[in-house]
Design a protein around this motif. Structure first.
Motif, PDB file in Angstrom:
ATOM      1  N   GLY A 122       0.792  -1.233   0.000  1.00 62.23           N
ATOM      2  CA  GLY A 122       0.000   0.000   0.000  1.00 62.23           C
ATOM      3  C   GLY A 122       0.816   1.270   0.000  1.00 62.23           C
ATOM      4  O   GLY A 122       0.276   2.352  -0.246  1.00 62.23           O
ATOM      5  N   LYS A 123       2.113   1.201   0.242  1.00 61.35           N
ATOM      6  CA  LYS A 123       2.946   2.405   0.273  1.00 61.35           C
ATOM      7  C   LYS A 123       3.206   2.890  -1.157  1.00 61.35           C
ATOM      8  O   LYS A 123       3.413   2.098  -2.069  1.00 61.35           O
ATOM      9  CB  LYS A 123       4.277   2.103   0.966  1.00 61.35           C
ATOM     10  N   GLU A 124       3.185   4.213  -1.343  1.00 60.88           N
ATOM     11  CA  GLU A 124       3.468   4.804  -2.652  1.00 60.88           C
ATOM     12  C   GLU A 124       4.701   5.688  -2.557  1.00 60.88           C
ATOM     13  O   GLU A 124       4.838   6.497  -1.632  1.00 60.88           O
ATOM     14  CB  GLU A 124       2.283   5.633  -3.151  1.00 60.88           C
ATOM     15  N   ILE A 125       5.618   5.536  -3.514  1.00 61.39           N
ATOM     16  CA  ILE A 125       6.852   6.314  -3.548  1.00 61.39           C
ATOM     17  C   ILE A 125       6.957   6.971  -4.915  1.00 61.39           C
ATOM     18  O   ILE A 125       6.720   6.331  -5.942  1.00 61.39           O
ATOM     19  CB  ILE A 125       8.085   5.421  -3.291  1.00 61.39           C
ATOM     20  N   SER A 126       7.311   8.258  -4.927  1.00 59.79           N
ATOM     21  CA  SER A 126       7.455   8.995  -6.186  1.00 59.79           C
ATOM     22  C   SER A 126       8.914   9.330  -6.436  1.00 59.79           C
ATOM     23  O   SER A 126       9.679   9.568  -5.493  1.00 59.79           O
ATOM     24  CB  SER A 126       6.623  10.285  -6.148  1.00 59.79           C
ATOM     25  N   PHE A 127       9.301   9.364  -7.707  1.00 56.13           N
ATOM     26  CA  PHE A 127      10.678   9.640  -8.080  1.00 56.13           C
ATOM     27  C   PHE A 127      10.719  10.821  -9.041  1.00 56.13           C
ATOM     28  O   PHE A 127      10.069  10.815 -10.084  1.00 56.13           O
ATOM     29  CB  PHE A 127      11.315   8.413  -8.757  1.00 56.13           C
ATOM     30  N   LYS A 128      11.498  11.850  -8.659  1.00 56.17           N
ATOM     31  CA  LYS A 128      11.728  12.990  -9.530  1.00 56.17           C
ATOM     32  C   LYS A 128      12.950  12.719 -10.389  1.00 56.17           C
ATOM     33  O   LYS A 128      13.726  11.817 -10.120  1.00 56.17           O
ATOM     34  CB  LYS A 128      11.955  14.251  -8.694  1.00 56.17           C
ATOM     35  N   LYS A 129      13.131  13.537 -11.430  1.00 57.14           N
ATOM     36  CA  LYS A 129      14.319  13.411 -12.269  1.00 57.14           C
ATOM     37  C   LYS A 129      15.561  13.655 -11.422  1.00 57.14           C
ATOM     38  O   LYS A 129      15.627  14.598 -10.654  1.00 57.14           O
ATOM     39  CB  LYS A 129      14.276  14.423 -13.416  1.00 57.14           C
ATOM     40  N   GLY A 130      16.552  12.797 -11.568  1.00 60.11           N
ATOM     41  CA  GLY A 130      17.821  12.989 -10.876  1.00 60.11           C
ATOM     42  C   GLY A 130      17.815  12.594  -9.416  1.00 60.11           C
ATOM     43  O   GLY A 130      18.777  12.876  -8.693  1.00 60.11           O
ATOM     44  N   ASP A 131      16.742  11.972  -8.936  1.00 59.90           N
ATOM     45  CA  ASP A 131      16.690  11.542  -7.535  1.00 59.90           C
ATOM     46  C   ASP A 131      17.825  10.568  -7.214  1.00 59.90           C
ATOM     47  O   ASP A 131      18.177   9.703  -8.018  1.00 59.90           O
ATOM     48  CB  ASP A 131      15.347  10.848  -7.242  1.00 59.90           C
ATOM     49  N   ARG A 132      18.373  10.694  -6.011  1.00 58.31           N
ATOM     50  CA  ARG A 132      19.350   9.743  -5.493  1.00 58.31           C
ATOM     51  C   ARG A 132      18.973   9.473  -4.039  1.00 58.31           C
ATOM     52  O   ARG A 132      19.126  10.336  -3.180  1.00 58.31           O
ATOM     53  CB  ARG A 132      20.780  10.283  -5.568  1.00 58.31           C
ATOM     54  N   LYS A 133      18.448   8.293  -3.779  1.00 55.92           N
ATOM     55  CA  LYS A 133      18.050   7.992  -2.411  1.00 55.92           C
ATOM     56  C   LYS A 133      17.998   6.486  -2.190  1.00 55.92           C
ATOM     57  O   LYS A 133      17.929   5.694  -3.135  1.00 55.92           O
ATOM     58  CB  LYS A 133      16.693   8.620  -2.085  1.00 55.92           C
ATOM     59  N   GLU A 134      18.047   6.107  -0.942  1.00 58.21           N
ATOM     60  CA  GLU A 134      17.952   4.705  -0.544  1.00 58.21           C
ATOM     61  C   GLU A 134      16.846   4.581   0.497  1.00 58.21           C
ATOM     62  O   GLU A 134      16.682   5.445   1.351  1.00 58.21           O
ATOM     63  CB  GLU A 134      19.276   4.210   0.023  1.00 58.21           C
ATOM     64  N   GLU A 135      16.104   3.500   0.401  1.00 60.50           N
ATOM     65  CA  GLU A 135      14.997   3.307   1.335  1.00 60.50           C
ATOM     66  C   GLU A 135      14.760   1.819   1.530  1.00 60.50           C
ATOM     67  O   GLU A 135      14.879   1.029   0.593  1.00 60.50           O
ATOM     68  CB  GLU A 135      13.736   3.979   0.777  1.00 60.50           C
TER      69      GLU A 135
END
Length: 374
Positions: A125-138
């Protein structure tokens, strides 16, 4: 001693006589504060014997001096007005330049905010959005996500058996790459949607569902074949690179390397590198082009036609055998009942006989070098 204009000396005398206007008094005080020489003149005038005359003849002095200084006062007022006007104009110009700049900055900021986002909906049920150039860890409930630029590295575990699938949605104007735990790479095109499981562990088959367009580079694993399911066809691979486009009105897959099995309805096709399948959904028209190597090591083209009309067949014959083909107008749209294959190694006469054997309504004739079909 420094020489001062007569106007300044007259203003000093008016100040001594007590008949100076407020505006003139402020002007002369500002000069006295900034010019030491003028201050000396002012001090000397206060000890002048004629000062009593100035103070005793206010009306006469006021009238006489006002007449003489009126012109000078107007000049100062005009000069001051010009200065104020210049300041106003300069401020207005600055404001004019500043507002579009701020507006552009606001639009740029708004554009960045309005940038289409890639969305990942996890099965939980979790929603994650990604922008251009995103750098992240989860990390979320056994799912590890690492994003670098426009690439998502996805690793899941089987801690929750029977978990729902995840959905990756790419909006218009974006491309996005997904790398799965088996190191298979899927590059999704604009307006595409991919569903994939949390993990391939414990499954006999690696399976994903596609709506839209994608390029696949699948890691070989003979014991766990990889499948792409679309609304039009099921594609099974052992280890290959291929492209799929599956939209409501069309389907296409093109093989770059490896081996591919494509099932469309009851048709099951085996593709090799360079082979391409096109399905025109509204017209139920399926065409398979198959480049292959002939015995003379020269390229010859095979074309498989499924559920097509006689006009399509005529075009295929003309391209393969390099002959002029004419179809009777009343026969162009007539469907050919069975699947046929066209390739240069098969003599055209044999091909035509096979066509006639497969469809009792089909007939042909030759006139010089022109083939007539009906």
């Amino acid at each position: 001693m420094k020489q001062f204009p007569a106007e300044i000396l007259e203003l000093l005398r008016m100040k001594l006589a007590g008949v100076i206007e407020k505006e003139d008094d402020e002007y002369i005080e500002s000069l006295l504060d900034t010019d030491p020489e003028l201050r000396k003149v002012w001090n000397s005038l206060q000890h002048d014997p004629d000062v009593a005359y100035f103070r005793g003849a206010k009306d006469d002095v006021k009238r006489r001096l006002h007449q003489r200084l009126a012109k000078n006062r107007r000049r100062r007022i005009l000069a001051k007005g010009a200065m104020v006007l210049s300041i106003i104009l300069l401020g207005g110009l600055t404001l004019i330049l500043y507002i579009p700049t701020k507006k552009a900055e606001k639009q740029l900021s708004s554009s960045a905010r309005d940038e289409p986002l890639v969305s990942l909906h996890l099965g939980e049920g979790k929603e994650i959005s990604f922008k251009k150039g995103d750098r992240k860890e989860e990390v979320y409930r056994g799912v590890s996500l690492t994003t670098k630029e426009d690439t998502l590295y996805f690793t899941g575990s089987s801690e929750n058996e029977g978990s729902e699938w995840n959905t990756l949605e790419v909006p218009k104007g974006r491309y996005f790459t997904l790398i799965l735990e088996d190191h298979s790479v899927i590059e999704l095109g604009p307006e595409s949607r991919l569903q994939f499981p949390r993990t391939f562990e414990g499954s006999k088959k690696r399976k994903v569902l596609l709506e839209g367009m994608a390029n696949f580079a699948v890691v070989a694993n003979p014991s766990h074949p990889f499948s792409v399911i679309t609304v039009h066809a099921d594609i099974t691979v052992l280890g290959t690179q291929f492209e799929v486009r599956s939209f409501p009105d069309t389907f296409e897959t093109k093989l770059a390397s490896g081996k591919l099995k494509v099932k469309i309805g009851q048709e099951e096709l085996i593709l090799y590198p360079g082979h391409k399948v096109n399905l025109d959904v509204p017209n139920s028209k399926l065409m398979i082009s198959r480049p292959s190597v002939s015995t003379g090591d020269t390229m010859s083209i095979e074309l498989q036609l499924v559920n097509v009309n006689l006009g399509d067949i005529a075009q295929g014959i003309g391209n393969i055998y390099h002959v002029t083909v004419v179809v009777a107008p009343e026969s162009k749209m007539r469907k050919y009942d069975t699947s046929i294959e066209v390739y240069r190694q098969k003599p055209i006469q044999r091909f035509l006989k096979e066509m006639k054997a497969g469809d009792t309504y089909f007939d042909y004739s030759w006139r010089n070098d022109t083939l007539f079909l009906k």
